[in-house]
Design a protein around this motif. Structure first.
Motif, PDB file in Angstrom:
ATOM      1  N   ASP A  30       9.893 -26.274   9.555  1.00  0.00           N
ATOM      2  CA  ASP A  30       8.601 -26.244   8.246  1.00  0.00           C
ATOM      3  C   ASP A  30       8.575 -25.158   7.295  1.00  0.00           C
ATOM      4  N   PHE A  31       8.175 -25.525   6.585  1.00  0.00           N
ATOM      5  CA  PHE A  31       7.712 -23.746   5.158  1.00  0.00           C
ATOM      6  C   PHE A  31       7.447 -23.037   6.620  1.00  0.00           C
ATOM      7  N   LYS A  32       6.696 -22.663   6.797  1.00  0.00           N
ATOM      8  CA  LYS A  32       6.556 -21.786   7.880  1.00  0.00           C
ATOM      9  C   LYS A  32       7.858 -20.833   8.706  1.00  0.00           C
ATOM     10  N   ALA A  33       8.094 -21.573   9.005  1.00  0.00           N
ATOM     11  CA  ALA A  33       9.614 -20.916   9.796  1.00  0.00           C
ATOM     12  C   ALA A  33      11.086 -20.898   9.190  1.00  0.00           C
ATOM     13  N   ALA A  34      10.848 -21.095   8.070  1.00  0.00           N
ATOM     14  CA  ALA A  34      12.163 -21.186   6.986  1.00  0.00           C
ATOM     15  C   ALA A  34      11.575 -19.817   6.952  1.00  0.00           C
ATOM     16  N   GLN A  35      10.421 -19.975   5.954  1.00  0.00           N
ATOM     17  CA  GLN A  35       9.534 -18.129   5.646  1.00  0.00           C
ATOM     18  C   GLN A  35       9.754 -17.232   6.258  1.00  0.00           C
ATOM     19  N   LYS A  36       9.575 -17.644   7.842  1.00  0.00           N
ATOM     20  CA  LYS A  36       9.533 -16.073   8.354  1.00  0.00           C
ATOM     21  C   LYS A  36      11.793 -16.008   9.030  1.00  0.00           C
ATOM     22  N   ASP A  37      11.761 -16.898   9.391  1.00  0.00           N
ATOM     23  CA  ASP A  37      13.663 -17.176   9.469  1.00  0.00           C
ATOM     24  C   ASP A  37      14.198 -16.062   8.386  1.00  0.00           C
ATOM     25  N   VAL A  38      13.977 -16.456   7.122  1.00  0.00           N
ATOM     26  CA  VAL A  38      14.316 -15.876   5.667  1.00  0.00           C
ATOM     27  C   VAL A  38      13.904 -15.150   5.408  1.00  0.00           C
ATOM     28  N   SER A  39      12.893 -14.156   5.598  1.00  0.00           N
ATOM     29  CA  SER A  39      12.962 -13.088   5.426  1.00  0.00           C
ATOM     30  C   SER A  39      13.593 -12.085   6.265  1.00  0.00           C
ATOM     31  N   TYR A  40      13.449 -12.248   7.632  1.00  0.00           N
ATOM     32  CA  TYR A  40      13.968 -11.934   8.634  1.00  0.00           C
ATOM     33  C   TYR A  40      15.881 -11.311   8.802  1.00  0.00           C
ATOM     34  N   LEU A  41      16.200 -12.783   7.862  1.00  0.00           N
ATOM     35  CA  LEU A  41      17.389 -12.664   7.948  1.00  0.00           C
ATOM     36  C   LEU A  41      17.557 -11.912   6.393  1.00  0.00           C
ATOM     37  N   LEU A  42      17.102 -11.943   5.892  1.00  0.00           N
ATOM     38  CA  LEU A  42      17.267 -11.318   4.806  1.00  0.00           C
ATOM     39  C   LEU A  42      17.196  -9.451   4.543  1.00  0.00           C
ATOM     40  N   ARG A  43      16.366  -9.394   5.334  1.00  0.00           N
ATOM     41  CA  ARG A  43      15.731  -7.985   5.910  1.00  0.00           C
ATOM     42  C   ARG A  43      16.677  -7.163   6.753  1.00  0.00           C
ATOM     43  N   LYS A  44      17.703  -7.963   7.870  1.00  0.00           N
ATOM     44  CA  LYS A  44      18.649  -7.812   8.290  1.00  0.00           C
ATOM     45  C   LYS A  44      20.340  -6.929   7.135  1.00  0.00           C
ATOM     46  N   LEU A  45      19.834  -8.221   6.470  1.00  0.00           N
ATOM     47  CA  LEU A  45      21.182  -8.147   5.511  1.00  0.00           C
ATOM     48  C   LEU A  45      21.018  -6.598   4.141  1.00  0.00           C
ATOM     49  N   ARG A  46      19.876  -6.995   4.379  1.00  0.00           N
ATOM     50  CA  ARG A  46      19.808  -5.189   3.675  1.00  0.00           C
ATOM     51  C   ARG A  46      19.979  -3.825   4.382  1.00  0.00           C
ATOM     52  N   GLU A  47      19.740  -3.761   5.126  1.00  0.00           N
ATOM     53  CA  GLU A  47      20.097  -2.678   6.888  1.00  0.00           C
ATOM     54  C   GLU A  47      21.616  -2.794   6.413  1.00  0.00           C
ATOM     55  N   HIS A  48      22.023  -4.206   6.931  1.00  0.00           N
ATOM     56  CA  HIS A  48      23.228  -3.988   6.621  1.00  0.00           C
ATOM     57  C   HIS A  48      24.274  -3.838   5.222  1.00  0.00           C
ATOM     58  N   VAL A  49      23.797  -3.796   3.583  1.00  0.00           N
ATOM     59  CA  VAL A  49      24.456  -3.706   3.157  1.00  0.00           C
ATOM     60  C   VAL A  49      23.940  -1.795   3.217  1.00  0.00           C
ATOM     61  N   ILE A  50      23.250  -1.492   3.183  1.00  0.00           N
ATOM     62  CA  ILE A  50      22.737  -0.282   3.070  1.00  0.00           C
ATOM     63  C   ILE A  50      23.704   0.367   3.834  1.00  0.00           C
ATOM     64  N   SER A  51      23.234   0.109   5.271  1.00  0.00           N
ATOM     65  CA  SER A  51      24.596   0.986   6.263  1.00  0.00           C
ATOM     66  C   SER A  51      25.261   1.075   5.113  1.00  0.00           C
ATOM     67  N   LYS A  52      27.033  -0.241   5.190  1.00  0.00           N
ATOM     68  CA  LYS A  52      27.577  -0.476   4.967  1.00  0.00           C
ATOM     69  C   LYS A  52      28.380   0.589   3.697  1.00  0.00           C
ATOM     70  N   THR A  53      27.053   0.919   2.723  1.00  0.00           N
ATOM     71  CA  THR A  53      26.791   1.137   1.201  1.00  0.00           C
ATOM     72  C   THR A  53      27.614   2.644   1.238  1.00  0.00           C
ATOM     73  N   SER A  54      26.418   3.240   1.802  1.00  0.00           N
ATOM     74  CA  SER A  54      26.164   4.454   2.688  1.00  0.00           C
ATOM     75  C   SER A  54      26.881   4.694   3.745  1.00  0.00           C
ATOM     76  N   ALA A  55      27.343   4.435   4.321  1.00  0.00           N
ATOM     77  CA  ALA A  55      28.943   5.316   5.045  1.00  0.00           C
ATOM     78  C   ALA A  55      30.599   5.211   3.390  1.00  0.00           C
ATOM     79  N   GLN A  56      30.464   4.563   3.042  1.00  0.00           N
ATOM     80  CA  GLN A  56      31.737   5.001   1.937  1.00  0.00           C
ATOM     81  C   GLN A  56      31.017   6.070   1.444  1.00  0.00           C
TER      82      GLN A  56
END
Length: 146
Positions: free
Chosen positions: A120-146
């Motif tokens: 349903d939409f609530k579950a989709a929004q919750k999962d998408v925001s969680y995944l985007l936050r994880k992606l953001r953290e990963h991208v920031i850590s990956k690019t700051s290491a370079q």
């Protein structure tokens, strides 16, 4: 005939105004891009959605999002519904990842892959925001290491 609604005359002076649109130019498309995504990508997953992503060193490729509902989910009606839910959830939460773009020297291609049709939409929004936050953290850590 129905009249168009008039836009309000209120002007927003806040420079941090967020746009909640998702133009086609920000969507991942093309066989080559999806093959690259599935051949050399990393992923994060929740119980209902998987996020596959590739980080490119070329900033010209920008942030592009794709939405996938495989045939094992169900018939075309169910797949279209799930992709529509994923697009809307992403549209409302895209600022979590796209706010990185003004200062970044890289690009990220990513796709949300639905795992079940009973979302349903609530579950989709919750999962998408969680995944985007994880992606953001990963991208920031990956690019700051370079």
């Amino acid at each position: 005939m129905r009249r168009k609604e008039q836009r309000s005359n209120l002007s927003i002076t806040d420079s941090t105004e967020r746009r909640f649109n998702l133009p086609k130019s920000h969507r991942l498309s093309g066989k080559k891009n999806f093959e690259e995504l599935f051949n050399s990508s990393s992923f994060f997953a929740t119980s209902k959605i998987t996020l596959r992503f590739v980080i490119h060193s070329e900033a010209s490729r920008k942030f592009l999002a794709g939405f996938i509902a495989p045939k094992r989910i169900g018939n075309a009606v169910e797949r279209v519904r799930v992709k529509r839910l994923l697009r809307e959830a992403y549209r409302l939460n895209q600022h979590l990842i796209t706010d990185l773009s003004p200062s970044c020297t890289f690009a990220v291609h990513y796709a949300f892959v639905a795992r079940h049709s009973d979302i349903d939409f609530k579950a989709a929004q919750k999962d998408v925001s969680y995944l985007l936050r994880k992606l953001r953290e990963h991208v920031i850590s990956k690019t700051s290491a370079q």
